[in-house]
Design a protein around this motif. Structure first.
Motif, PDB file in Angstrom:
ATOM      1  N   GLN A   3      33.991  -5.560  53.551  1.00  0.00           N
ATOM      2  CA  GLN A   3      32.924  -4.561  53.454  1.00  0.00           C
ATOM      3  C   GLN A   3      32.837  -3.664  54.697  1.00  0.00           C
ATOM      4  O   GLN A   3      33.409  -3.977  55.738  1.00  0.00           O
ATOM      5  CB  GLN A   3      31.591  -5.293  53.265  1.00  0.00           C
ATOM      6  N   HIS A   4      32.080  -2.597  54.547  1.00  0.00           N
ATOM      7  CA  HIS A   4      31.762  -1.738  55.695  1.00  0.00           C
ATOM      8  C   HIS A   4      30.814  -2.513  56.615  1.00  0.00           C
ATOM      9  O   HIS A   4      30.127  -3.449  56.184  1.00  0.00           O
ATOM     10  CB  HIS A   4      31.027  -0.460  55.262  1.00  0.00           C
ATOM     11  N   PHE A   5      30.723  -2.074  57.864  1.00  0.00           N
ATOM     12  CA  PHE A   5      29.757  -2.672  58.793  1.00  0.00           C
ATOM     13  C   PHE A   5      28.848  -1.533  59.269  1.00  0.00           C
ATOM     14  O   PHE A   5      29.264  -0.668  60.026  1.00  0.00           O
ATOM     15  CB  PHE A   5      30.501  -3.318  59.965  1.00  0.00           C
ATOM     16  N   ILE A   6      27.617  -1.548  58.753  1.00  0.00           N
ATOM     17  CA  ILE A   6      26.704  -0.425  59.016  1.00  0.00           C
ATOM     18  C   ILE A   6      25.353  -0.976  59.472  1.00  0.00           C
ATOM     19  O   ILE A   6      24.750  -1.816  58.792  1.00  0.00           O
ATOM     20  CB  ILE A   6      26.513   0.449  57.744  1.00  0.00           C
ATOM     21  N   GLY A   7      24.881  -0.502  60.600  1.00  0.00           N
ATOM     22  CA  GLY A   7      23.569  -0.928  61.091  1.00  0.00           C
ATOM     23  C   GLY A   7      23.477  -2.432  61.299  1.00  0.00           C
ATOM     24  O   GLY A   7      22.418  -3.037  61.090  1.00  0.00           O
ATOM     25  N   CYS A 178      43.264  -4.072  60.194  1.00  0.00           N
ATOM     26  CA  CYS A 178      43.082  -4.348  61.630  1.00  0.00           C
ATOM     27  C   CYS A 178      41.748  -3.803  62.131  1.00  0.00           C
ATOM     28  O   CYS A 178      41.090  -4.438  62.964  1.00  0.00           O
ATOM     29  CB  CYS A 178      44.226  -3.738  62.446  1.00  0.00           C
ATOM     30  N   ALA A 179      41.367  -2.625  61.634  1.00  0.00           N
ATOM     31  CA  ALA A 179      40.072  -2.068  62.053  1.00  0.00           C
ATOM     32  C   ALA A 179      38.943  -2.967  61.560  1.00  0.00           C
ATOM     33  O   ALA A 179      37.945  -3.180  62.256  1.00  0.00           O
ATOM     34  CB  ALA A 179      39.910  -0.642  61.521  1.00  0.00           C
ATOM     35  N   TRP A 180      39.116  -3.499  60.357  1.00  0.00           N
ATOM     36  CA  TRP A 180      38.093  -4.413  59.830  1.00  0.00           C
ATOM     37  C   TRP A 180      38.024  -5.675  60.710  1.00  0.00           C
ATOM     38  O   TRP A 180      36.926  -6.158  61.030  1.00  0.00           O
ATOM     39  CB  TRP A 180      38.406  -4.793  58.377  1.00  0.00           C
ATOM     40  N   ILE A 185      35.152  -8.844  64.957  1.00  0.00           N
ATOM     41  CA  ILE A 185      35.021  -9.358  66.332  1.00  0.00           C
ATOM     42  C   ILE A 185      33.802  -8.712  67.009  1.00  0.00           C
ATOM     43  O   ILE A 185      32.964  -9.407  67.609  1.00  0.00           O
ATOM     44  CB  ILE A 185      36.320  -9.089  67.135  1.00  0.00           C
ATOM     45  N   LEU A 186      33.673  -7.398  66.852  1.00  0.00           N
ATOM     46  CA  LEU A 186      32.539  -6.695  67.483  1.00  0.00           C
ATOM     47  C   LEU A 186      31.207  -7.135  66.887  1.00  0.00           C
ATOM     48  O   LEU A 186      30.187  -7.176  67.581  1.00  0.00           O
ATOM     49  CB  LEU A 186      32.718  -5.182  67.332  1.00  0.00           C
ATOM     50  N   SER A 187      31.227  -7.515  65.591  1.00  0.00           N
ATOM     51  CA  SER A 187      29.966  -7.901  64.929  1.00  0.00           C
ATOM     52  C   SER A 187      29.392  -9.192  65.529  1.00  0.00           C
ATOM     53  O   SER A 187      28.213  -9.471  65.387  1.00  0.00           O
ATOM     54  CB  SER A 187      30.194  -8.092  63.421  1.00  0.00           C
ATOM     55  N   ARG A 188      30.257  -9.985  66.191  1.00  0.00           N
ATOM     56  CA  ARG A 188      29.794 -11.249  66.782  1.00  0.00           C
ATOM     57  C   ARG A 188      29.684 -11.185  68.302  1.00  0.00           C
ATOM     58  O   ARG A 188      29.462 -12.197  68.958  1.00  0.00           O
ATOM     59  CB  ARG A 188      30.774 -12.384  66.409  1.00  0.00           C
ATOM     60  N   ALA A 189      29.911  -9.987  68.877  1.00  0.00           N
ATOM     61  CA  ALA A 189      30.014  -9.902  70.344  1.00  0.00           C
ATOM     62  C   ALA A 189      28.670  -9.684  71.027  1.00  0.00           C
ATOM     63  O   ALA A 189      28.594  -9.683  72.255  1.00  0.00           O
ATOM     64  CB  ALA A 189      30.982  -8.786  70.720  1.00  0.00           C
TER      65      ALA A 189
END
Ligand code: NAD
Length: 475
Positions: A3-7, A178-180, A185-189
């Motif tokens: 999925q997309h990662f938004i907000g 790869c971007a996903w 990774i960024l979503s948990r940082a």
């Protein structure tokens, strides 16, 4: 579906798009969401809300976050490199190398967050203090191509975050995996919601991002044709824009060159990563005294390259990314032949047991710089040799192109090397090195039709991701 990662939330939106392995199209890497203007609007709104608080974080907070992300990428380099090779088709060694590069970039920009500084000067007026501050731009849109599916998202995302911006990343629809993974990774940082957003999709999503009035700056890497449109739209609404586009990069080989070194540079620069690099050497400009020996030695090396599944051990060159790009490569082979260039190796489609997009590395000789194969970016494992008399003619031919990304020279002459560094019309110059392959701590970018706006990476990145504010004080 990915999925997309938004907000700060994983969200559906738009159609599901297939991401298939170009080495074996029967292998589905995954299904990825493909959004459009609705997802872009939601992401811009989230980024706009998040931007002020992120801009107010300390350099230490941003350092820690980027350092953490870099560490995770480096720790997972094999897995991410495998995903990269599986979805894009460069060899596993190249895929892992690119994942390592992405980790190094995050580490580098972690440090850059700490080093960002303004300047304090003496005013020309008595008693007045004058200083310049470097401030985030606000909300930035990042549009990336498929051929470096983790390094390019990393070299745009890391400086955007390091210097206090909120962002929307729109990766290529051809290799979004790869971007996903980077988004995951960024979503948990520990980033606040909305600071980093991922919207996947194609031209519609890219176009919506470019046109959105809430996006203060666009950093684009991709083709010249799309880049021009991105520039026109962003400039018309007075947003900041940076473009890195294609090349038609020359590798000049002079009579006094070390033959083995020159052949290595040509093989590596023109054919590795299946020639799908903006920095690939596609025009081999060779002085007449070394021409025949160079062509013979290059031919021998090319005959021994193994074209096969990107993930198989021993593969030198993986497949072309997709059927559309393969057709483009084959079309240019036909164009070259029709123009009178002599194809002495390769250029035909290869079968490899699995359904994949394989092509034999192609070498043209007896070409002129005016031929279309020497004027237009092919973006495949295709190179053309142009015979020249001497250094002066070589330099003139090298510069006779609307592009200006990188120029290479193989020589043992200090005089010619020095002259070439000054007079090659390119943003990057390589002497006795392949045109492809760069460091991550120095600026990257081209001149002429290859680039627009400030360069990326290294100390240059802050020029795009921050703006100067000049402050005067009468204490
Ligand atoms: P592309 O121009 O087709 O696509 C690039 C990105 O733009 C993709 O994310 C795509 O979805 C998006 N896009 C498509 N239409 C759009 C539109 N109308 N508005 C906004 N965005 C849109 O390029 P590609 O095929 O993905 O990549 C190959 C090209 O990238 C080659 O020309 C190569 O030389 C270039 N490239 C340049 C560099 C560099 O740093 N100079 C690096 C890598 C690749």
């Amino acid at each position: 579906m990915h999925q997309h990662f938004i907000g700060g939330e994983w969200t559906e939106g738009g159609e599901a798009m297939e991401n298939r392995n170009p080495s074996d199209t029967g292998d589905l890497v995954g299904l990825y969401a493909s959004g459009g203007s609705a997802e872009i609007a939601a992401a811009v709104e989230a980024a706009t809300t998040a931007a002020p608080a992120w801009a107010a974080t300390t350099p230490q907070q941003r350092f820690q976050l980027l350092d953490l992300v870099g560490s995770e990428i480096l720790a997972r380099q094999k897995e991410l490199g495998y995903l990269l090779s599986r979805e894009e088709g460069k060899t596993l060694a190249e895929g892992i190398g690119e994942a390592v590069r992405a980790g190094q970039i995050f580490k580098y920009f972690a440090g850059e967050a700490l080093r960002l500084s303004g300047v304090k000067l003496d005013s020309v007026r008595p008693g007045v203090e004058v200083e310049t501050l470097r401030q985030p731009i606000g909300v930035v849109g990042l549009i990336t191509p498929w051929n470096f599916p983790i390094a390019i998202p990393a070299w745009k995302t890391a400086p955007a975050l390091a210097f206090g911006n909120a962002l929307i990343l729109k990766p290529s629809e051809i290799a979004p995996g790869c971007a996903w993974a980077l988004a995951e990774i960024l979503s948990r940082a520990g980033l606040p919601a909305g600071v980093f957003n991922l919207v996947m999709g194609g031209g519609e999503a890219g176009s919506a991002l470019t046109e959105h009035p809430g996006v203060d700056a666009i950093s684009f890497t991709g083709s010249h044709a799309v880049g021009r449109g991105v520039a026109a739209k962003t400039v018309s609404r007075l947003a900041k824009v940076q473009l890195e586009m294609g090349g038609k990069n020359p590798l000049v080989v002079l009579d006094d060159a070390d033959l083995e070194l020159a052949v290595n540079a040509a093989v590596q620069g023109a054919y590795y990563s299946t020639g799908q690099r903006c920095t690939a050497s596609s025009r081999l400009i060779v002085a007449e005294g070394i021409h025949d020996r160079f062509v013979a030695a290059l031919l021998e090396r090319l005959k021994n390259l193994r074209v096969d599944d990107a993930l198989a051990e021993g593969t030198d060159i993986g497949p072309v990314v997709d059927e559309r790009q393969l057709k483009k490569d084959l079309d240019y082979i036909a164009i070259g032949k029709a123009e009178g260039a002599r194809l002495i190796l390769g250029g035909e489609r290869l079968a490899r047991g699995k359904p994949g997009h394989y092509i034999a590395p192609a070498l043209f000789v007896d070409t002129t710089n005016a031929m279309r194969i020497n004027c237009e970016e092919i973006f495949g494992p295709v190179a053309a040799v142009i015979r020249v008399k001497d250094f002066e003619e070589a330099l003139a031919v090298a510069n006779d192109t609307p592009f200006g990304l990188v120029a290479g020279l193989c020589t043992t002459s200090l005089k010619h090397a020095s002259h070439f560094k000054r007079h090659a019309q390119a943003g990057m110059v390589m002497v006795n090195l392949p045109t492809a392959g760069v460091d991550y701590h120095v600026p990257f970018g081209g001149s002429k039709g290859s680039s627009h706006g400030s360069h990326e990476q290294g100390r240059a990145a802050k020029d795009f991701y921050t703006s100067d504010k000049t402050c005067y004080t009468l204490p």
